[in-house]
Design a protein around this motif. Structure first.
Motif, PDB file in Angstrom:
ATOM      1  N   TYR A 157      35.858 -21.239  -9.578  1.00  0.00           N
ATOM      2  CA  TYR A 157      35.444 -22.743  -9.761  1.00  0.00           C
ATOM      3  C   TYR A 157      34.030 -22.861  -9.777  1.00  0.00           C
ATOM      4  N   ASP A 158      33.376 -23.669 -10.884  1.00  0.00           N
ATOM      5  CA  ASP A 158      32.164 -23.648 -11.307  1.00  0.00           C
ATOM      6  C   ASP A 158      31.350 -24.712 -10.622  1.00  0.00           C
ATOM      7  N   ASN A 159      30.676 -24.736  -9.650  1.00  0.00           N
ATOM      8  CA  ASN A 159      29.946 -25.833  -9.304  1.00  0.00           C
ATOM      9  C   ASN A 159      28.490 -25.819  -9.602  1.00  0.00           C
ATOM     10  N   GLU A 160      28.202 -24.874 -10.537  1.00  0.00           N
ATOM     11  CA  GLU A 160      26.800 -24.632 -11.211  1.00  0.00           C
ATOM     12  C   GLU A 160      25.684 -24.515 -10.366  1.00  0.00           C
ATOM     13  N   ALA A 161      25.957 -23.788  -9.296  1.00  0.00           N
ATOM     14  CA  ALA A 161      24.911 -23.449  -8.442  1.00  0.00           C
ATOM     15  C   ALA A 161      25.322 -22.411  -7.203  1.00  0.00           C
ATOM     16  N   TYR A 162      24.127 -21.934  -6.475  1.00  0.00           N
ATOM     17  CA  TYR A 162      24.685 -21.232  -5.226  1.00  0.00           C
ATOM     18  C   TYR A 162      24.649 -22.253  -4.214  1.00  0.00           C
ATOM     19  N   MET A 163      25.869 -23.243  -4.127  1.00  0.00           N
ATOM     20  CA  MET A 163      25.674 -24.561  -3.057  1.00  0.00           C
ATOM     21  C   MET A 163      25.777 -23.801  -1.641  1.00  0.00           C
ATOM     22  N   ASN A 164      26.455 -23.020  -1.094  1.00  0.00           N
ATOM     23  CA  ASN A 164      26.738 -22.633   0.123  1.00  0.00           C
ATOM     24  C   ASN A 164      25.268 -22.436   0.700  1.00  0.00           C
ATOM     25  N   THR A 165      24.241 -21.792  -0.087  1.00  0.00           N
ATOM     26  CA  THR A 165      23.263 -21.443   0.375  1.00  0.00           C
ATOM     27  C   THR A 165      22.177 -22.427   0.222  1.00  0.00           C
ATOM     28  N   GLY A 166      22.451 -23.705  -0.304  1.00  0.00           N
ATOM     29  CA  GLY A 166      21.482 -24.817  -0.376  1.00  0.00           C
ATOM     30  C   GLY A 166      20.958 -25.201  -1.752  1.00  0.00           C
TER      31      GLY A 166
END
Ligand SMILES: Cc1ncc(C[n+]2csc(CCOP(=O)(O)OP(=O)(O)O)c2C)c(N)n1
Ligand SMILES: [Mg+2]
Lengths: 393, 307
Positions: free
Chosen positions: B131-140
């Motif tokens: 699932y590609d949300n195009e960045a490391y979202m979990n770490t901000g």
């Protein structure tokens, strides 16, 4: 029934794995462990075992695949050394945290840099707090025996922890020894198929590896600690049972020549054989009495057994085969010091580092060390209480 | 074509998880789980979807689910798949079990690419879904190699001289296809029927499969959470994210975009591209448009079949 076979340490471990009804092996080659992986590959290729062999692209993946299979309920084995163990580092903690009873052989080897393929304990000591039970074998026979016993210890319901069986790189991995092996049927009787308490089961969907807030995290960790403590009892039971089967009696700690001796040397692994041999010669030829203490079980540290073993000891030289740069004592030295402090014991403790990157303890060096021990026990001040063995004796 | 009537009513992605309103990955997972065909084990590496779904002692997973670490989902799945193979061989398995990885772009394109490549090469029978949300979202919201050119993230910020991320996105499907696997495909939630069909198809493939699902993230892309599906559609309608599949190395375009919208239409609603709409950095939009056109042309050349 007893059969004798000429095997190297690596071959003996592969042979034990072959007899233990292991469901999956996943590993990555590294000197001096490679032959374990090669032999297991041979067994699979020749149809001698049904084990799934997952030949992965790194040690990180090796142990990760082992976790997957272990959680699915299989008996699982892997093997590594040195850089491989270092690369696995975070996976080691995940393995014990997820309570996977995986058994791993560690062919102890120095860590880079400089690159060095020879034996020392820096690899395991760098991961000593990873929550694995850690056993050190002294010879090839022990390597075979501990591998079989390890599955039983790891899988015990009161333990459910991974076990690392350490064997000294080259000294044990590549040395041929005439050993006794069990028949497969006897191993099967001793080690019935694994009965996992929890496993991945679509019938009973469960979540594995949830994250935990502070109020839960420490409780998970304390359960791990409790399992570690439980493992000593289980370890002894398993060793007793194995002793009845084989006539070879194992335990958490082994000592030689402590009767009538107030001074002892303590170490892990193959060096203990050399120390014992030289201690015997000195005792018989010169009347010099130095004891030798070996820990089979390094984690959990068998505190009670250590304390009763050193009851009459006044001077103890602990040998560490790993450097702890910047520290006062090496890992084993620190462990011993903490037990002594906790029990409020009064004795003279020296801690020398030795054997780095294959700098083996020869009989000559052992002889010097033992004579030094005798002198220190007599009240002579050593040049140094710590340092590198070859340089201080 | 999956029709709405065929979508199972059962939910395996439980309510109560803590994903943001309008979370694209969450919608993606809900659809994936509805498309499964039989008992399935899901492996998820560290990342937003792992965190929002598994805060002990709760879980959002109605099926067996495992998280181990960040970079090793494909390796863990390898072990599970091999374990089931062993159990089948020994007559210990009553019903076959599918193994599916659901991983973020960081866990796939970056830190997990080695484990993924290894698992594909070893031919484990499993489906790997990114699932590609195009960045490391979990770490901000830090950049990954799936972050598109021009996007501002916290590690590729839009500054006075640098217009956000300078590099183009990696092509995951090409990497997957280079392993000669039987099935690889892209998808996104606006085309939910296509997405679900691809999940099913991947499970039925005769070997490993890789699915790349674009999953808009309101927080990281900085758009109104009510617009998630719209952004998913705009990504396709601007040809920014082509929907295609590669079956036994034969490419097929699944969503024809006869009259593409300019890529600006996709960029404009997103705060992460806001700086591109200034005179100083406007040229980056041209670069992005050129890149989109070039990618589309290359893809069409490969697509010998059209749907
Ligand atoms: C070895 C390691 N490095 C870094 C991290 C920190 N970390 C956790 S999740 C994450 C990013 C996840 O990004 P992605 O895979 O794209 O998933 P998302 O959160 O965007 O859904 C990072 C960097 C980690 N857990 N482990
Ligand atoms: Mg991401």
């Amino acid at each position: 029934m007893v059969r004798r076979l000429g095997l190297t340490g690596n071959e003996a471990i592969a042979y034990a794995v072959k007899q233990c009804d292991v469901g999956l092996v996943s590993a990555y080659p590294i000197t001096p462990q490679t032959i374990i992986v090669e032999r297991i590959s041979d067994y699979v290729a020749n149809g001698e075992i049904d084990t799934e062999f997952v030949c992965v692209e790194s040690e990180h993946s090796a142990l990760s695949a082992c976790i997957g299979a272990s959680l699915t309920g299989l008996r699982v084995f892997t093997a590594t050394a040195s850089q491989g163990l270092a690369l696995m580092h975070e996976v080691l903690y995940a393995t014990s945290g997820l309570r996977c009873p995986i058994v791993m052989a560690v062919a102890n080897r120095a860590l880079s840099a400089p690159l060095n393929i020879h034996g020392d304990h820096s690899d395991m000591m760098g991961s000593r707090d990873c929550g694995w039970i850690q056993i050190f074998a002294e010879n090839v026979q022990e390597a075979y025996d501990w591998t079989i016993q390890s599955f039983k210890i790891a899988e015990h319901p009161d333990v459910q922890l991974p076990v690392a069986v350490n064997i000294d790189g080259f000294t044990l991995t590549h040395c041929l020894e005439d050993i006794e092996v069990l028949e497969k049927e006897d191993v099967e009787k001793f080690l019935p198929p694994r009965k996992p308490i929890y496993r991945i089961d679509p019938e009973k969907p469960m979540t594995f590896g949830a994250w935990a807030m502070p109020e839960y995290y420490y409780k998970f960790k304390l359960q791990q600690q409790e399992a570690m403590e439980n493992s000593i009892k289980v370890f002894k039971q398993v060793a007793d049972e194995y002793g009845k089967l084989t006539g070879r009696n194992y335990g958490v700690i082994q000592s030689y020549g402590l009767e009538g001796s107030k001074v002892a040397i303590m170490a892990l692994g193959s060096t203990c054989g050399t120390l014992r041999h030289v201690a015997k010669i000195l005792r018989e030829t010169k009347g010099l009495k130095v004891g030798v203490i070996k820990l089979w079980l390094y984690r959990p540290i068998p505190e009670d057994d250590f304390i009763s073993t050193v009851e009459n000891v006044e001077t103890l030289i602990v040998l560490d085969r790993a450097l702890s740069p910047g520290a006062v004592f090496g890992p084993l030295g620190s462990d011993v010091a903490s037990m002594i402090v906790k029990r409020n014991l009064d004795f003279r403790l020296l801690n020398y580092t030795y054997g780095l990157g294959g700098d083996e303890v020869s009989m000559d060096l052992a002889d010097k060390l033992l004579r030094l021990a005798v002198k220190v026990a007599e009240g002579v001040k050593p040049t140094s209480l710590t340092g590198y063995l070859r340089e201080v004796v | 074509m999956v029709t709405i009537r065929e979508v199972p009513l059962g939910e395996y992605w439980g309510p109560g998880h803590s994903a943001c309103a309008g979370c694209g990955p969450s919608i993606t997972i809900r659809l994936i789980l509805k498309a499964l065909r039989r008992p399935t084990v899901v492996v998820t590496p560290t990342g937003c979807m792992e965190i929002v779904s598994s805060s002990y002692p709760q879980t959002a997973w109605g099926i067996p689910w495992i998280h181990v670490l960040f970079e090793n989902a494909a390796a863990v799945a390898s072990g599970i798949e091999a374990a089931y193979k062993y159990m089948a061989k020994k007559g210990l398995l009553e019903e076959k079990v599918d193994v599916v990885v659901i991983a973020g772009d960081g866990g796939t394109f970056d830190i997990g690419i080695q484990a993924l490549s290894g698992a594909l090469e070893r031919w484990h029978k499993f489906t790997y879904i990114c699932y590609d949300n195009e960045a490391y979202m979990n770490t901000g919201i830090q950049r990954s190699s799936a972050t598109p050119k021009g996007a501002a993230t916290t590690t590729s910020p839009a500054g006075e001289v640098i217009p956000g991320k300078l590099e183009y996105k990696k092509n995951l499907i090409e990497i997957a296809v280079a392993h000669h696997i039987p099935y690889a495909a892209t998808g996104t939630i606006a085309y939910w029927s296509d997405l679900m069909e691809k999940v099913r198809k991947s499970l039925e493939a005769d070997g490993p499969a890789v699915l790349h699902f674009l999953a808009p993230c309101p927080l990281g892309w900085r758009f109104d959470p009510s617009q998630t599906v719209k952004l998913s559609r705009l990504a396709v309608q601007t040809r920014y994210f082509p929907i295609y599949e590669v079956e036994n190395e034969v490419y097929k375009l699944n969503v024809k975009v006869a009259k593409p919208l300019p890529v600006e239409e996709f960029l404009k609603p997103q705060g992460r591209f806001r700086h591109l709409f200034t005179p100083k950095f406007k040229h980056v939009i041209e670069d992005i448009q050129k890149n989109v056109d070039g990618n589309w042309k290359n893809l069409l050349e490969k697509c010998t079949v059209e749907k």
